[in-house]
Design a protein around this motif. Structure first.
Motif, PDB file in Angstrom:
ATOM      1  N   GLY A 173       0.813  -0.990  -0.085  1.00 54.90           N
ATOM      2  CA  GLY A 173      -0.146  -0.173   0.098  1.00 54.90           C
ATOM      3  C   GLY A 173       0.840   1.258   0.087  1.00 54.90           C
ATOM      4  N   LEU A 174       1.802   1.108   0.807  1.00 53.26           N
ATOM      5  CA  LEU A 174       2.673   2.566   0.869  1.00 53.26           C
ATOM      6  C   LEU A 174       3.512   2.711  -0.594  1.00 53.26           C
ATOM      7  CD1 LEU A 174       4.271   2.082   4.398  1.00 53.26           C
ATOM      8  CD2 LEU A 174       2.503   3.794   3.553  1.00 53.26           C
ATOM      9  N   VAL A 175       3.762   1.352  -1.187  1.00 53.98           N
ATOM     10  CA  VAL A 175       4.590   1.563  -2.530  1.00 53.98           C
ATOM     11  C   VAL A 175       3.563   2.425  -3.496  1.00 53.98           C
ATOM     12  CG1 VAL A 175       5.334   0.112  -4.454  1.00 53.98           C
ATOM     13  CG2 VAL A 175       6.250  -0.289  -2.124  1.00 53.98           C
ATOM     14  N   VAL A 176       2.157   1.583  -3.631  1.00 51.57           N
ATOM     15  CA  VAL A 176       1.549   2.242  -4.432  1.00 51.57           C
ATOM     16  C   VAL A 176       1.085   3.760  -3.889  1.00 51.57           C
ATOM     17  CG1 VAL A 176      -1.180   2.252  -5.026  1.00 51.57           C
ATOM     18  CG2 VAL A 176       0.160   0.126  -4.882  1.00 51.57           C
ATOM     19  N   LEU A 177       0.979   4.343  -2.813  1.00 50.34           N
ATOM     20  CA  LEU A 177       0.726   5.624  -2.496  1.00 50.34           C
ATOM     21  C   LEU A 177       1.981   6.643  -2.938  1.00 50.34           C
ATOM     22  CD1 LEU A 177      -0.756   5.588   1.254  1.00 50.34           C
ATOM     23  CD2 LEU A 177      -1.865   6.328  -0.893  1.00 50.34           C
ATOM     24  N   MET A 178       3.192   5.817  -2.935  1.00 50.61           N
ATOM     25  CA  MET A 178       4.366   6.694  -3.251  1.00 50.61           C
ATOM     26  C   MET A 178       4.408   6.874  -4.905  1.00 50.61           C
ATOM     27  SD  MET A 178       5.809   7.850  -0.590  1.00 50.61           S
ATOM     28  CE  MET A 178       7.349   8.594  -1.424  1.00 50.61           C
ATOM     29  N   VAL A 179       3.960   5.729  -5.537  1.00 46.72           N
ATOM     30  CA  VAL A 179       3.947   5.835  -6.938  1.00 46.72           C
ATOM     31  C   VAL A 179       3.007   7.019  -7.359  1.00 46.72           C
ATOM     32  CG1 VAL A 179       3.309   4.688  -8.952  1.00 46.72           C
ATOM     33  CG2 VAL A 179       4.909   3.736  -7.167  1.00 46.72           C
ATOM     34  N   LEU A 180       1.804   7.033  -6.728  1.00 44.24           N
ATOM     35  CA  LEU A 180       0.960   7.904  -7.187  1.00 44.24           C
ATOM     36  C   LEU A 180       1.146   9.420  -6.565  1.00 44.24           C
ATOM     37  CD1 LEU A 180      -2.393   6.273  -5.880  1.00 44.24           C
ATOM     38  CD2 LEU A 180      -1.801   6.749  -8.284  1.00 44.24           C
ATOM     39  N   ALA A 181       1.734   9.635  -5.651  1.00 42.91           N
ATOM     40  CA  ALA A 181       2.397  10.802  -5.237  1.00 42.91           C
ATOM     41  C   ALA A 181       3.530  11.354  -6.144  1.00 42.91           C
ATOM     42  CB  ALA A 181       3.054  10.865  -3.777  1.00 42.91           C
TER      43      ALA A 181
ATOM     44  N   PHE B 178       5.158  14.552 -10.926  1.00 40.04           N
ATOM     45  CA  PHE B 178       5.890  14.953 -12.116  1.00 40.04           C
ATOM     46  C   PHE B 178       4.872  15.434 -13.251  1.00 40.04           C
ATOM     47  CE2 PHE B 178       9.298  11.685 -10.391  1.00 40.04           C
ATOM     48  CZ  PHE B 178       9.957  12.594 -10.550  1.00 40.04           C
ATOM     49  N   VAL B 179       3.574  15.236 -13.269  1.00 38.13           N
ATOM     50  CA  VAL B 179       2.714  15.807 -13.962  1.00 38.13           C
ATOM     51  C   VAL B 179       2.583  17.280 -13.752  1.00 38.13           C
ATOM     52  CG1 VAL B 179      -0.051  15.899 -14.533  1.00 38.13           C
ATOM     53  CG2 VAL B 179       1.273  13.763 -14.207  1.00 38.13           C
ATOM     54  N   VAL B 180       2.425  17.603 -12.438  1.00 37.66           N
ATOM     55  CA  VAL B 180       2.642  19.020 -12.079  1.00 37.66           C
ATOM     56  C   VAL B 180       3.621  19.763 -12.437  1.00 37.66           C
ATOM     57  CG1 VAL B 180       2.482  20.495 -10.204  1.00 37.66           C
ATOM     58  CG2 VAL B 180       0.838  18.735 -10.169  1.00 37.66           C
ATOM     59  N   VAL B 181       4.702  19.245 -12.358  1.00 37.48           N
ATOM     60  CA  VAL B 181       5.937  19.801 -12.721  1.00 37.48           C
ATOM     61  C   VAL B 181       6.092  19.819 -14.295  1.00 37.48           C
ATOM     62  CG1 VAL B 181       8.666  19.573 -12.832  1.00 37.48           C
ATOM     63  CG2 VAL B 181       7.478  19.152 -10.757  1.00 37.48           C
ATOM     64  N   ASP B 182       5.731  18.913 -14.942  1.00 41.07           N
ATOM     65  CA  ASP B 182       5.649  18.721 -16.573  1.00 41.07           C
ATOM     66  C   ASP B 182       4.600  19.920 -17.006  1.00 41.07           C
ATOM     67  OD1 ASP B 182       6.362  17.539 -19.068  1.00 41.07           O
ATOM     68  OD2 ASP B 182       4.313  16.659 -19.057  1.00 41.07           O
TER      69      ASP B 182
END
Length: 63
Positions: free
Chosen positions: A31-39, A44-48
């Motif tokens: 679950g933590l891995v999935v949350l970190m991938v989403l974050a 990166f979408v915001v920065v892009d």
């Protein structure tokens, strides 16, 4: 080189020392891995998009 039978005995001995995580630990970690991938993907979408807008503004200035 070691005797193949001795080697296999040592492998079994070391394998018996392995401690596997519980189901709960595995679910929490996953679950933590999935949350970190989403974050990270949102970041990166915001920065892009920010860079896209900035480059667009710079290109308009040059016209």
């Amino acid at each position: 080189m070691a005797n193949p039978f001795q080697f296999l005995q040592e492998v079994r001995s070391e394998a018996s020392k392995v401690v596997w995580p519980t189901r709960r630990e595995t679910l929490i970690t996953s679950g933590l891995v999935v949350l970190m991938v989403l974050a990270a993907s949102i970041f990166f979408v915001v920065v892009d998009q920010g860079l896209r807008v900035a480059v667009g503004l710079l290109l308009r200035i040059g016209q």
